[in-house]
Write a protein that holds these residues in place. Structure first.
Motif, PDB file in Angstrom:
ATOM      1  N   ALA A 215       0.853  -1.186   0.000  1.00  0.00           N
ATOM      2  CA  ALA A 215       0.000   0.000   0.000  1.00  0.00           C
ATOM      3  C   ALA A 215       0.893   1.243   0.000  1.00  0.00           C
ATOM      4  CB  ALA A 215      -0.910   0.003   1.217  1.00  0.00           C
ATOM      5  N   VAL A 216       0.679   2.125  -0.969  1.00  0.00           N
ATOM      6  CA  VAL A 216       1.488   3.342  -1.081  1.00  0.00           C
ATOM      7  C   VAL A 216       0.747   4.537  -0.503  1.00  0.00           C
ATOM      8  CG1 VAL A 216       2.638   4.919  -2.691  1.00  0.00           C
ATOM      9  CG2 VAL A 216       2.713   2.450  -3.086  1.00  0.00           C
ATOM     10  N   ARG A 217      -0.512   4.711  -0.948  1.00  0.00           N
ATOM     11  CA  ARG A 217      -1.304   5.854  -0.455  1.00  0.00           C
ATOM     12  C   ARG A 217      -2.780   5.599  -0.751  1.00  0.00           C
ATOM     13  NH1 ARG A 217       1.220   7.457  -5.110  1.00  0.00           N
ATOM     14  NH2 ARG A 217      -0.151   8.045  -6.821  1.00  0.00           N
ATOM     15  N   PRO A 218      -3.662   6.202   0.057  1.00  0.00           N
ATOM     16  CA  PRO A 218      -5.084   6.086  -0.250  1.00  0.00           C
ATOM     17  C   PRO A 218      -5.384   6.791  -1.573  1.00  0.00           C
ATOM     18  CG  PRO A 218      -4.741   7.039   1.937  1.00  0.00           C
ATOM     19  CD  PRO A 218      -3.409   6.978   1.264  1.00  0.00           C
ATOM     20  N   ALA A 219      -6.335   6.260  -2.315  1.00  0.00           N
ATOM     21  CA  ALA A 219      -6.776   6.859  -3.572  1.00  0.00           C
ATOM     22  C   ALA A 219      -8.298   6.959  -3.543  1.00  0.00           C
ATOM     23  CB  ALA A 219      -6.309   6.005  -4.754  1.00  0.00           C
ATOM     24  N   VAL A 220      -8.859   7.704  -4.452  1.00  0.00           N
ATOM     25  CA  VAL A 220     -10.308   7.919  -4.478  1.00  0.00           C
ATOM     26  C   VAL A 220     -11.065   6.595  -4.544  1.00  0.00           C
ATOM     27  CG1 VAL A 220     -12.205   8.948  -5.782  1.00  0.00           C
ATOM     28  CG2 VAL A 220     -10.073  10.206  -5.495  1.00  0.00           C
ATOM     29  N   GLU A 221     -10.587   5.669  -5.327  1.00  0.00           N
ATOM     30  CA  GLU A 221     -11.300   4.401  -5.522  1.00  0.00           C
ATOM     31  C   GLU A 221     -10.601   3.221  -4.847  1.00  0.00           C
ATOM     32  OE1 GLU A 221     -11.952   3.910  -9.688  1.00  0.00           O
ATOM     33  OE2 GLU A 221     -12.992   5.802  -9.850  1.00  0.00           O
ATOM     34  N   GLY A 222      -9.917   3.443  -3.740  1.00  0.00           N
ATOM     35  CA  GLY A 222      -9.232   2.364  -3.037  1.00  0.00           C
ATOM     36  C   GLY A 222      -7.854   2.786  -2.575  1.00  0.00           C
ATOM     37  N   TRP A 223      -6.863   1.966  -2.893  1.00  0.00           N
ATOM     38  CA  TRP A 223      -5.477   2.249  -2.523  1.00  0.00           C
ATOM     39  C   TRP A 223      -4.588   2.169  -3.749  1.00  0.00           C
ATOM     40  CZ3 TRP A 223      -2.714   3.471   1.902  1.00  0.00           C
ATOM     41  CH2 TRP A 223      -3.466   3.604   3.053  1.00  0.00           C
ATOM     42  N   TRP A 224      -3.611   3.066  -3.805  1.00  0.00           N
ATOM     43  CA  TRP A 224      -2.549   2.962  -4.803  1.00  0.00           C
ATOM     44  C   TRP A 224      -1.563   1.954  -4.239  1.00  0.00           C
ATOM     45  CZ3 TRP A 224      -2.343   5.031  -9.577  1.00  0.00           C
ATOM     46  CH2 TRP A 224      -1.149   4.891 -10.273  1.00  0.00           C
ATOM     47  N   VAL A 225      -1.327   0.868  -4.972  1.00  0.00           N
ATOM     48  CA  VAL A 225      -0.438  -0.192  -4.500  1.00  0.00           C
ATOM     49  C   VAL A 225       0.624  -0.483  -5.550  1.00  0.00           C
ATOM     50  CG1 VAL A 225      -2.188  -1.250  -3.014  1.00  0.00           C
ATOM     51  CG2 VAL A 225      -1.945  -2.044  -5.366  1.00  0.00           C
ATOM     52  N   GLU A 226       1.786  -0.879  -5.085  1.00  0.00           N
ATOM     53  CA  GLU A 226       2.885  -1.208  -5.993  1.00  0.00           C
ATOM     54  C   GLU A 226       3.632  -2.418  -5.456  1.00  0.00           C
ATOM     55  OE1 GLU A 226       5.353   2.273  -6.396  1.00  0.00           O
ATOM     56  OE2 GLU A 226       3.743   3.445  -7.309  1.00  0.00           O
ATOM     57  N   GLY A 227       4.195  -3.187  -6.364  1.00  0.00           N
ATOM     58  CA  GLY A 227       5.082  -4.266  -5.972  1.00  0.00           C
ATOM     59  C   GLY A 227       6.436  -3.695  -5.598  1.00  0.00           C
ATOM     60  N   ASP A 228       7.157  -4.372  -4.724  1.00  0.00           N
ATOM     61  CA  ASP A 228       8.493  -3.915  -4.338  1.00  0.00           C
ATOM     62  C   ASP A 228       9.481  -4.054  -5.493  1.00  0.00           C
ATOM     63  OD1 ASP A 228       7.471  -3.377  -1.849  1.00  0.00           O
ATOM     64  OD2 ASP A 228       8.655  -4.876  -0.781  1.00  0.00           O
ATOM     65  N   ASN A 229       9.181  -4.931  -6.446  1.00  0.00           N
ATOM     66  CA  ASN A 229      10.028  -5.145  -7.618  1.00  0.00           C
ATOM     67  C   ASN A 229       9.358  -4.471  -8.817  1.00  0.00           C
ATOM     68  OD1 ASN A 229      11.467  -6.066  -9.813  1.00  0.00           O
ATOM     69  ND2 ASN A 229      11.077  -8.220  -9.449  1.00  0.00           N
ATOM     70  N   PRO A 230       9.733  -3.240  -9.145  1.00  0.00           N
ATOM     71  CA  PRO A 230       9.039  -2.521 -10.218  1.00  0.00           C
ATOM     72  C   PRO A 230       9.198  -3.161 -11.595  1.00  0.00           C
ATOM     73  CG  PRO A 230      10.997  -1.313  -9.544  1.00  0.00           C
ATOM     74  CD  PRO A 230      10.833  -2.462  -8.583  1.00  0.00           C
TER      75      PRO A 230
END
Length: 102
Positions: A54-69
């Protein structure tokens, strides 16, 4: 739905924190904070569950990213995700808690 569940990690997207084949314990209904490892799904892929950070809250849920881009399909491609559960610990092969990434 149970409050706790075991989940197997598939793919390289969370390397080095988690590896393909790791088994984690997730908690449904746990509060989410930026930096948590979470179990998510996307509206465009309703049958797919993914483990991401989880990176940051977003309007429609959460902005999420993998640790391996270089090995992750995440919010950079699919947009915000809905968080179903928070990963609380790795059960196998190296039991222990996961660090929150700041």
């Amino acid at each position: 739905m149970p409050r706790w569940r075991r989940v197997a990690v598939r793919g390289p997207s969370m390397s080095p924190a988690l590896s393909d084949g790791d088994v984690v314990v997730v908690r449904f209904g746990a509060p989410v904070e930026a930096g948590d490892v979470v179990l998510v799904r996307w509206a465009s892929r309703p049958g797919q569950l993914s483990v991401k950070r989880a990176v940051r809250p977003a309007v429609e849920g959460w902005w999420v990213e993998g640790d391996n881009p270089f090995g992750s399909t995440d919010s950079r491609t699919l947009g915000p995700a809905m968080v179903d559960a928070v990963v609380k610990a790795r059960m196998w092969p190296k039991p222990g808690s996961l660090r929150r990434k700041r």
